[in-house]
Design a protein around this motif. Sequence first.
Motif, PDB file in Angstrom:
ATOM      1  N   ASP A  62       0.832  -1.209   0.000  1.00 58.99           N
ATOM      2  CA  ASP A  62       0.000   0.000   0.000  1.00 58.99           C
ATOM      3  C   ASP A  62       0.869   1.263   0.000  1.00 58.99           C
ATOM      4  N   LEU A  63       0.273   2.344  -0.492  1.00 59.27           N
ATOM      5  CA  LEU A  63       0.902   3.666  -0.438  1.00 59.27           C
ATOM      6  C   LEU A  63       1.056   4.104   1.010  1.00 59.27           C
ATOM      7  N   GLN A  64       0.128   3.660   1.838  1.00 56.99           N
ATOM      8  CA  GLN A  64       0.106   4.031   3.256  1.00 56.99           C
ATOM      9  C   GLN A  64       0.897   3.028   4.074  1.00 56.99           C
ATOM     10  N   ARG A  65       1.114   3.387   5.335  1.00 60.25           N
ATOM     11  CA  ARG A  65       1.729   2.452   6.254  1.00 60.25           C
ATOM     12  C   ARG A  65       0.695   1.419   6.688  1.00 60.25           C
ATOM     13  N   ILE A  66       1.117   0.164   6.792  1.00 61.65           N
ATOM     14  CA  ILE A  66       0.221  -0.902   7.243  1.00 61.65           C
ATOM     15  C   ILE A  66       0.818  -1.476   8.527  1.00 61.65           C
ATOM     16  N   ALA A 106      -8.095   1.949  -4.182  1.00 61.40           N
ATOM     17  CA  ALA A 106      -8.940   3.061  -4.583  1.00 61.40           C
ATOM     18  C   ALA A 106      -8.088   4.315  -4.550  1.00 61.40           C
ATOM     19  N   PRO A 107      -8.166   5.146  -5.592  1.00 60.30           N
ATOM     20  CA  PRO A 107      -7.419   6.399  -5.558  1.00 60.30           C
ATOM     21  C   PRO A 107      -8.117   7.367  -4.607  1.00 60.30           C
ATOM     22  N   ASN A 108      -7.428   8.389  -4.178  1.00 59.98           N
ATOM     23  CA  ASN A 108      -8.098   9.425  -3.403  1.00 59.98           C
ATOM     24  C   ASN A 108      -9.201  10.017  -4.256  1.00 59.98           C
ATOM     25  N   ALA A 109     -10.422   9.929  -3.773  1.00 59.37           N
ATOM     26  CA  ALA A 109     -11.553  10.393  -4.582  1.00 59.37           C
ATOM     27  C   ALA A 109     -11.564  11.912  -4.662  1.00 59.37           C
ATOM     28  N   THR A 110     -11.767  12.416  -5.878  1.00 55.25           N
ATOM     29  CA  THR A 110     -11.862  13.864  -6.063  1.00 55.25           C
ATOM     30  C   THR A 110     -13.306  14.325  -5.888  1.00 55.25           C
ATOM     31  N   GLY A 111     -14.235  13.362  -5.996  1.00 52.44           N
ATOM     32  CA  GLY A 111     -15.641  13.717  -5.958  1.00 52.44           C
ATOM     33  C   GLY A 111     -16.188  13.888  -7.372  1.00 52.44           C
ATOM     34  N   HIS A 117     -13.545   7.445 -11.537  1.00 54.59           N
ATOM     35  CA  HIS A 117     -13.744   6.216 -12.301  1.00 54.59           C
ATOM     36  C   HIS A 117     -12.514   5.908 -13.165  1.00 54.59           C
ATOM     37  N   GLN A 118     -12.102   6.924 -13.956  1.00 55.32           N
ATOM     38  CA  GLN A 118     -10.915   6.780 -14.833  1.00 55.32           C
ATOM     39  C   GLN A 118      -9.678   6.340 -14.066  1.00 55.32           C
ATOM     40  N   LYS A 119      -9.459   7.029 -12.952  1.00 56.94           N
ATOM     41  CA  LYS A 119      -8.252   6.763 -12.160  1.00 56.94           C
ATOM     42  C   LYS A 119      -8.236   5.324 -11.667  1.00 56.94           C
ATOM     43  N   LEU A 120      -9.387   4.853 -11.220  1.00 58.42           N
ATOM     44  CA  LEU A 120      -9.426   3.480 -10.702  1.00 58.42           C
ATOM     45  C   LEU A 120      -9.280   2.468 -11.842  1.00 58.42           C
ATOM     46  N   ILE A 121      -9.881   2.770 -12.984  1.00 58.20           N
ATOM     47  CA  ILE A 121      -9.696   1.883 -14.142  1.00 58.20           C
ATOM     48  C   ILE A 121      -8.210   1.800 -14.499  1.00 58.20           C
ATOM     49  N   ASN A 122      -7.515   2.936 -14.469  1.00 55.32           N
ATOM     50  CA  ASN A 122      -6.078   2.926 -14.773  1.00 55.32           C
ATOM     51  C   ASN A 122      -5.303   2.063 -13.785  1.00 55.32           C
ATOM     52  N   LYS A 144     -11.314  -4.282  -7.549  1.00 56.00           N
ATOM     53  CA  LYS A 144     -12.436  -3.349  -7.384  1.00 56.00           C
ATOM     54  C   LYS A 144     -12.436  -2.328  -8.508  1.00 56.00           C
ATOM     55  N   PHE A 145     -13.613  -1.950  -8.969  1.00 59.99           N
ATOM     56  CA  PHE A 145     -13.706  -0.812  -9.895  1.00 59.99           C
ATOM     57  C   PHE A 145     -14.962  -0.016  -9.583  1.00 59.99           C
ATOM     58  N   TRP A 146     -14.953   1.238  -9.998  1.00 57.01           N
ATOM     59  CA  TRP A 146     -16.149   2.058  -9.906  1.00 57.01           C
ATOM     60  C   TRP A 146     -16.750   2.101 -11.296  1.00 57.01           C
ATOM     61  N   ASP A 147     -18.004   1.767 -11.398  1.00 50.33           N
ATOM     62  CA  ASP A 147     -18.617   1.610 -12.717  1.00 50.33           C
ATOM     63  C   ASP A 147     -18.662   2.940 -13.474  1.00 50.33           C
TER      64      ASP A 147
END
Length: 190
Positions: A62-66, A106-111, A117-122, A144-147
Amino acid sequence: NYRCRSAFKLLEMDDKLRILRPGFSVLDCGAAPGAWSQVAVERVNALGTDPTVPTGFVLGIDLQRISPLDGAVFLSEADVTDPGTLRTIHSLLPAKKVDVILSDMAPNATGIKELDHQKLINLCLCLLNLSQSVLKPKGTLLCKFWDGQESRLLQGRLKEQFQDVRTIKPQASRKDSAESYYLARQYKGK
Ligand code: SAM
């Protein structure tokens, strides 16, 4: 006790579709805070708790600490999409390749729905690259993807590389209407 409610989504999908088996080696992408890894450790018998079945392995990234978890190896503050990460992943795996790649990334959601959607597909498309060097033939990818508009494109790519691709909408993620998972099985890669 799971670190996050997301555990129930994986439990539900695994109960129904038998994605994780004792002895399997798993790469968990976007693993923080570690709930999916907890489930994976149990289901692949990574701690050898059940001596009558094979012992598996779990690597979370992960990008974050686990925070540390018994039975799992974690690669914190690492970007799955960074080509340099691949070398580190390989150095941490007991064998060259894994049976299952899980991604709840999941990317940080911009809202902005379309952009998120694009970012998660990438991110998911990057997992297809990763599969080439990390996933065993006949292996499984759950992501996971956002439709949205590009979901079909991702699904098409998955179908090129896996024999069996299905879409799952776990009960446990019902309230998040855009969230679904692709379960791609029987990787065709060499
Ligand atoms: N499955 C986790 C659990 O059960 O504890 C929850 C995962 S959370 C919904 C999504 C995670 O994806 C975040 O922790 C985020 O840092 C991670 N993530 C997003 N983009 C990433 C990337 N490029 N590389 C690695 N991790 C990423």
